[in-house]
Design a protein around this motif. Structure first.
Motif, short mmCIF file in Angstrom:
data_model
loop_
_atom_site.label_atom_id
_atom_site.label_comp_id
_atom_site.label_asym_id
_atom_site.label_seq_id
_atom_site.Cartn_x
_atom_site.Cartn_y
_atom_site.Cartn_z
N SER A 150 -0.78 7.81 14.89
CA SER A 150 -2.11 7.69 14.30
C SER A 150 -3.16 7.98 15.34
O SER A 150 -2.85 8.09 16.54
CB SER A 150 -2.32 6.28 13.73
OG SER A 150 -2.53 5.36 14.79
N PHE A 203 -3.74 3.85 5.89
CA PHE A 203 -3.84 5.29 5.65
C PHE A 203 -4.82 5.61 4.56
O PHE A 203 -5.14 4.78 3.72
CB PHE A 203 -2.47 5.88 5.32
CG PHE A 203 -1.57 4.97 4.54
CD1 PHE A 203 -1.75 4.77 3.18
CD2 PHE A 203 -0.56 4.29 5.17
CE1 PHE A 203 -0.92 3.93 2.47
CE2 PHE A 203 0.28 3.44 4.48
CZ PHE A 203 0.09 3.27 3.11
N GLU A 204 -5.31 6.86 4.62
CA GLU A 204 -6.24 7.36 3.59
C GLU A 204 -6.06 8.85 3.45
O GLU A 204 -5.54 9.51 4.32
CB GLU A 204 -7.69 7.03 3.96
CG GLU A 204 -8.08 7.48 5.33
CD GLU A 204 -9.43 6.96 5.78
OE1 GLU A 204 -10.32 7.79 5.98
OE2 GLU A 204 -9.58 5.74 5.92
N VAL A 216 -4.03 13.77 5.70
CA VAL A 216 -3.76 12.33 5.71
C VAL A 216 -4.27 11.77 7.03
O VAL A 216 -4.14 12.40 8.07
CB VAL A 216 -2.24 12.07 5.57
CG1 VAL A 216 -1.93 10.59 5.69
CG2 VAL A 216 -1.72 12.63 4.25
N ARG A 217 -4.85 10.58 6.96
CA ARG A 217 -5.32 9.92 8.19
C ARG A 217 -4.63 8.57 8.32
O ARG A 217 -4.76 7.71 7.44
CB ARG A 217 -6.83 9.74 8.16
CG ARG A 217 -7.38 9.15 9.44
CD ARG A 217 -8.91 9.24 9.48
NE ARG A 217 -9.37 9.04 10.82
CZ ARG A 217 -9.76 7.86 11.30
NH1 ARG A 217 -9.75 6.80 10.53
NH2 ARG A 217 -10.17 7.77 12.56
N PHE A 218 -3.86 8.40 9.40
CA PHE A 218 -3.24 7.12 9.72
C PHE A 218 -4.10 6.41 10.76
O PHE A 218 -4.57 7.03 11.71
CB PHE A 218 -1.84 7.31 10.31
CG PHE A 218 -0.79 7.78 9.35
CD1 PHE A 218 -1.02 7.95 8.00
CD2 PHE A 218 0.48 8.07 9.83
CE1 PHE A 218 -0.02 8.39 7.14
CE2 PHE A 218 1.48 8.50 8.98
CZ PHE A 218 1.23 8.66 7.63
N THR A 221 5.61 6.09 13.72
CA THR A 221 4.45 6.80 13.18
C THR A 221 3.45 7.09 14.30
O THR A 221 3.44 6.41 15.32
CB THR A 221 3.77 5.97 12.08
OG1 THR A 221 3.41 4.69 12.60
CG2 THR A 221 4.67 5.81 10.86
N ASP A 258 0.85 -1.18 0.00
CA ASP A 258 0.00 0.00 0.00
C ASP A 258 0.89 1.23 0.00
O ASP A 258 1.93 1.25 0.66
CB ASP A 258 -0.88 0.03 1.25
CG ASP A 258 -1.88 -1.11 1.29
OD1 ASP A 258 -2.27 -1.59 0.21
OD2 ASP A 258 -2.25 -1.52 2.39
N THR A 259 0.47 2.25 -0.73
CA THR A 259 1.23 3.50 -0.75
C THR A 259 0.29 4.69 -0.67
O THR A 259 -0.89 4.60 -1.01
CB THR A 259 2.09 3.64 -2.03
OG1 THR A 259 1.22 3.71 -3.17
CG2 THR A 259 3.05 2.48 -2.18
N LEU A 260 0.83 5.79 -0.22
CA LEU A 260 0.10 7.05 -0.15
C LEU A 260 1.13 8.17 -0.24
O LEU A 260 2.20 8.06 0.34
CB LEU A 260 -0.66 7.17 1.18
CG LEU A 260 -1.42 8.47 1.43
CD1 LEU A 260 -2.65 8.54 0.53
CD2 LEU A 260 -1.82 8.59 2.88
N SER A 261 0.80 9.21 -0.97
CA SER A 261 1.70 10.36 -1.02
C SER A 261 0.90 11.63 -0.79
O SER A 261 -0.31 11.67 -1.00
CB SER A 261 2.44 10.42 -2.36
OG SER A 261 1.54 10.66 -3.42
N TRP A 262 1.59 12.67 -0.33
CA TRP A 262 0.98 13.97 -0.13
C TRP A 262 2.06 15.01 -0.37
O TRP A 262 3.25 14.72 -0.27
CB TRP A 262 0.34 14.10 1.25
CG TRP A 262 1.30 14.03 2.41
CD1 TRP A 262 1.95 15.06 3.01
CD2 TRP A 262 1.71 12.86 3.11
NE1 TRP A 262 2.74 14.62 4.03
CE2 TRP A 262 2.62 13.26 4.11
CE3 TRP A 262 1.43 11.50 2.99
CZ2 TRP A 262 3.23 12.37 4.98
CZ3 TRP A 262 2.04 10.62 3.86
CH2 TRP A 262 2.92 11.06 4.84
#
Length: 139
Positions: A79, A138-139, A121-123, A77, A2-6
């Motif tokens: 959350s 994450f989302e 971003v939400r962890f 991290t 899974d990946t997420l970038s901002w």
């Protein structure tokens, strides 16, 4: 995987200086919980502890390390479900030990920590059916 970038511009930094006697993990969680962001990570950390409470890899019982300890690395991290932090410390002889940072670790003289707060971003840490552990999502 899974990946997420901002965008980097959406990241805000929070600098903390924890005094002698402060509970390390609890203070970091409290500082993160007081912020509006729902995801973050440790950007930098230096300092010393008089007591490190760790759970090394593969063990279920915590290990207490007592004495003059330097923080060599602190990473992890943050959350809404709590932090996942790893700590490595060195004693006065330079011997290192590390593991999951648990409640009960106490600052010796100071701990200087910078937390990166990810805007938009939400962890979270739901239980992963594959590992049976609460893993980062994450989302």
């Amino acid at each position: 995987m899974d990946t997420l970038s901002w965008p980097a511009a959406a990241t805000r930094f929070l600098a903390l200086r924890l005094p002698e006697g402060a509970p390390l993990r609890e203070s970091l969680q409290e500082a993160f919980d007081a912020q509006p962001e729902e995801g973050g990570f440790l950007a930098a950390a230096v300092g010393s502890l008089v007591h490190a409470r760790l759970r090394p890899a593969g063990l279920t019982e915590p290990r207490d390390i007592i004495g003059d300890l330097e923080i060599m690395t602190l990473s992890g991290t943050f959350s809404a479900d709590g932090p996942h932090l790893h700590l490595a410390v060195a004693n006065a002889d330079g011997r290192m030990t590390g593991g999951h940072l648990l409640d009960g670790s106490v600052v010796r003289t100071t701990a200087e920590v910078v937390i990166a707060l990810a805007g938009g971003v939400r962890f979270t840490r739901p239980e992963d059916p594959g590992t049976g552990l609460r893993e980062l999502a994450f989302e």
